[in-house]
Scaffold this motif. Structure first.
Motif, PDB file in Angstrom:
ATOM      1  N   GLY A 170      11.966   2.136  -9.033  1.00  0.00           N
ATOM      2  CA  GLY A 170      13.074   1.883  -8.126  1.00  0.00           C
ATOM      3  C   GLY A 170      13.734   3.124  -7.583  1.00  0.00           C
ATOM      4  O   GLY A 170      14.472   3.063  -6.593  1.00  0.00           O
ATOM      5  N   LYS A 213      10.019   4.608  -0.196  1.00  0.00           N
ATOM      6  CA  LYS A 213       9.015   3.608   0.161  1.00  0.00           C
ATOM      7  C   LYS A 213       7.723   4.269   0.609  1.00  0.00           C
ATOM      8  O   LYS A 213       7.714   5.056   1.553  1.00  0.00           O
ATOM      9  CB  LYS A 213       9.551   2.712   1.274  1.00  0.00           C
ATOM     10  CG  LYS A 213       8.579   1.605   1.667  1.00  0.00           C
ATOM     11  CD  LYS A 213       9.171   0.718   2.736  1.00  0.00           C
ATOM     12  CE  LYS A 213       8.191  -0.386   3.127  1.00  0.00           C
ATOM     13  NZ  LYS A 213       8.746  -1.291   4.151  1.00  0.00           N
ATOM     14  N   LEU A 248       5.334  -4.968  -9.519  1.00  0.00           N
ATOM     15  CA  LEU A 248       6.583  -4.281  -9.176  1.00  0.00           C
ATOM     16  C   LEU A 248       6.456  -3.538  -7.848  1.00  0.00           C
ATOM     17  O   LEU A 248       7.377  -3.567  -7.022  1.00  0.00           O
ATOM     18  CB  LEU A 248       6.970  -3.312 -10.290  1.00  0.00           C
ATOM     19  CG  LEU A 248       7.530  -3.948 -11.559  1.00  0.00           C
ATOM     20  CD1 LEU A 248       7.632  -2.923 -12.683  1.00  0.00           C
ATOM     21  CD2 LEU A 248       8.893  -4.582 -11.298  1.00  0.00           C
ATOM     22  N   CYS A 249       5.326  -2.872  -7.640  1.00  0.00           N
ATOM     23  CA  CYS A 249       5.115  -2.161  -6.365  1.00  0.00           C
ATOM     24  C   CYS A 249       5.111  -3.137  -5.188  1.00  0.00           C
ATOM     25  O   CYS A 249       5.704  -2.857  -4.140  1.00  0.00           O
ATOM     26  CB  CYS A 249       3.796  -1.385  -6.410  1.00  0.00           C
ATOM     27  SG  CYS A 249       3.807   0.061  -7.493  1.00  0.00           S
ATOM     28  N   TRP A 264       6.599  -6.015  -5.098  1.00  0.00           N
ATOM     29  CA  TRP A 264       7.959  -6.553  -4.947  1.00  0.00           C
ATOM     30  C   TRP A 264       8.863  -5.541  -4.261  1.00  0.00           C
ATOM     31  O   TRP A 264       9.657  -5.896  -3.385  1.00  0.00           O
ATOM     32  CB  TRP A 264       8.507  -6.937  -6.317  1.00  0.00           C
ATOM     33  CG  TRP A 264       9.898  -7.505  -6.231  1.00  0.00           C
ATOM     34  CD1 TRP A 264      10.254  -8.741  -5.765  1.00  0.00           C
ATOM     35  CD2 TRP A 264      11.108  -6.865  -6.627  1.00  0.00           C
ATOM     36  NE1 TRP A 264      11.605  -8.926  -5.844  1.00  0.00           N
ATOM     37  CE2 TRP A 264      12.174  -7.779  -6.360  1.00  0.00           C
ATOM     38  CE3 TRP A 264      11.422  -5.619  -7.171  1.00  0.00           C
ATOM     39  CZ2 TRP A 264      13.505  -7.474  -6.621  1.00  0.00           C
ATOM     40  CZ3 TRP A 264      12.739  -5.314  -7.437  1.00  0.00           C
ATOM     41  CH2 TRP A 264      13.761  -6.243  -7.165  1.00  0.00           C
ATOM     42  N   LEU A 265       8.737  -4.282  -4.618  1.00  0.00           N
ATOM     43  CA  LEU A 265       9.591  -3.241  -4.041  1.00  0.00           C
ATOM     44  C   LEU A 265       9.201  -2.903  -2.600  1.00  0.00           C
ATOM     45  O   LEU A 265      10.069  -2.742  -1.732  1.00  0.00           O
ATOM     46  CB  LEU A 265       9.521  -1.970  -4.888  1.00  0.00           C
ATOM     47  CG  LEU A 265      10.264  -1.999  -6.231  1.00  0.00           C
ATOM     48  CD1 LEU A 265       9.852  -0.806  -7.084  1.00  0.00           C
ATOM     49  CD2 LEU A 265      11.777  -2.011  -6.021  1.00  0.00           C
ATOM     50  N   TRP A 266       7.882  -2.786  -2.337  1.00  0.00           N
ATOM     51  CA  TRP A 266       7.438  -2.234  -1.055  1.00  0.00           C
ATOM     52  C   TRP A 266       6.367  -3.079  -0.343  1.00  0.00           C
ATOM     53  O   TRP A 266       5.994  -2.751   0.766  1.00  0.00           O
ATOM     54  CB  TRP A 266       6.862  -0.833  -1.286  1.00  0.00           C
ATOM     55  CG  TRP A 266       7.788   0.068  -2.039  1.00  0.00           C
ATOM     56  CD1 TRP A 266       9.067   0.395  -1.704  1.00  0.00           C
ATOM     57  CD2 TRP A 266       7.516   0.774  -3.259  1.00  0.00           C
ATOM     58  NE1 TRP A 266       9.601   1.259  -2.631  1.00  0.00           N
ATOM     59  CE2 TRP A 266       8.666   1.519  -3.597  1.00  0.00           C
ATOM     60  CE3 TRP A 266       6.390   0.877  -4.098  1.00  0.00           C
ATOM     61  CZ2 TRP A 266       8.732   2.327  -4.726  1.00  0.00           C
ATOM     62  CZ3 TRP A 266       6.450   1.674  -5.212  1.00  0.00           C
ATOM     63  CH2 TRP A 266       7.625   2.401  -5.529  1.00  0.00           C
TER      64      TRP A 266
END
Length: 243
Positions: free
Chosen positions: A181, A185, A234-235, A237-239
């Protein structure tokens, strides 16, 4: 009744006829025992799904007529290249399967000091064919229209060179406080996962020298086949395209 979705290496053209490649024909003719007149959903990695009808079905040969093509929107704009250290048993199979389901772009098996698998020659070729078939089956199941590549086993120096065009390079390392986090990006990620015993200090140092940033996924130590699934999720979801 559910229409089977099958990957084939054969070229597919709307309104055309084609013969399925050997693996696809075996699956349709021998395993599924499908007959002429039944419907199939085919894809060959070009980003499209093709509806087709079987015109001839046997144990060795299956021919189809292609009707329509639909572009699939199942590929993430975030490219993720997974470097997964070799592991025994079905752990590597699991990592490949779930990485495909989570949207990884390419999978590279890695040979590191603590990995407990040594592959050479025919044995490596056999395992690569096995993992590539797992990737195909996972793409069939999860609706992806492109099958991620599974490349031959690489050493770490080769892996570092291979990922030089990635704008974010990560090595999973539970002895760091840096998290996903906190990062800007990216558009193309290289994700490096160590063996069950972890990468040794020299390998972590070499990865950092090559531009890889150590990152932790939380306070718990994850197994080698669990870590890539959690990290890719996670990647995405984040980007990427999850959430």
């Amino acid at each position: 009744m559910r229409i089977p979705r099958i990957f084939t290496d054969s070229p597919l053209t709307t309104g055309g006829q084609c013969e399925l490649d050997e693996n696809a024909a075996r699956h349709v003719g021998r395993v599924l025992r499908m007959q002429a007149g039944q419907a199939l959903l085919l894809f060959n990695g070009d980003g499209m799904d093709y509806t087709a009808t079987i015109t001839e079905s046997g144990k060795r040969r299956v021919a189809v007529e292609v009707q329509d093509a639909t572009r699939k929107l199942t590929e993430s704009k975030l490219e993720i290249v997974l470097g997964q250290t070799l592991s025994k048993g079905d752990r590597m199979d699991y990592a490949v399967q779930k990485a495909v389901e989570m949207g990884v772009t390419r999978i590279v098996p890695l040979a590191t000091e603590r990995c407990d698998v040594k592959l050479k020659g025919d044995r490596e070729d056999k395992r690569l064919r096995h993992w590539r078939q797992i990737a195909i089956s996972a793409a069939e199941q999860c609706g992806r229209a492109r099958v991620p590549e599974v490349l031959p086993v690489m050493t770490l120096p080769d892996w570092f060179e291979h990922t030089g065009d990635c704008d974010l390079r990560l090595v999973l390392h539970h002895r760091t406080e840096q998290t996903l986090g906190s990062m800007a990006k990216p558009t193309r990620i290289a994700l490096m996962v160590g063996p069950e015993g972890g990468l040794n200090p020299e390998e972590i140092t070499a990865a950092q020298a090559a531009g890889f940033m150590p990152v932790a996924l939380g306070p718990r130590v994850l197994r080698t086949e669990t870590a890539p699934v959690a990290a890719i999720a996670l990647c995405q979801w984040l980007w990427g395209d999850i959430g």
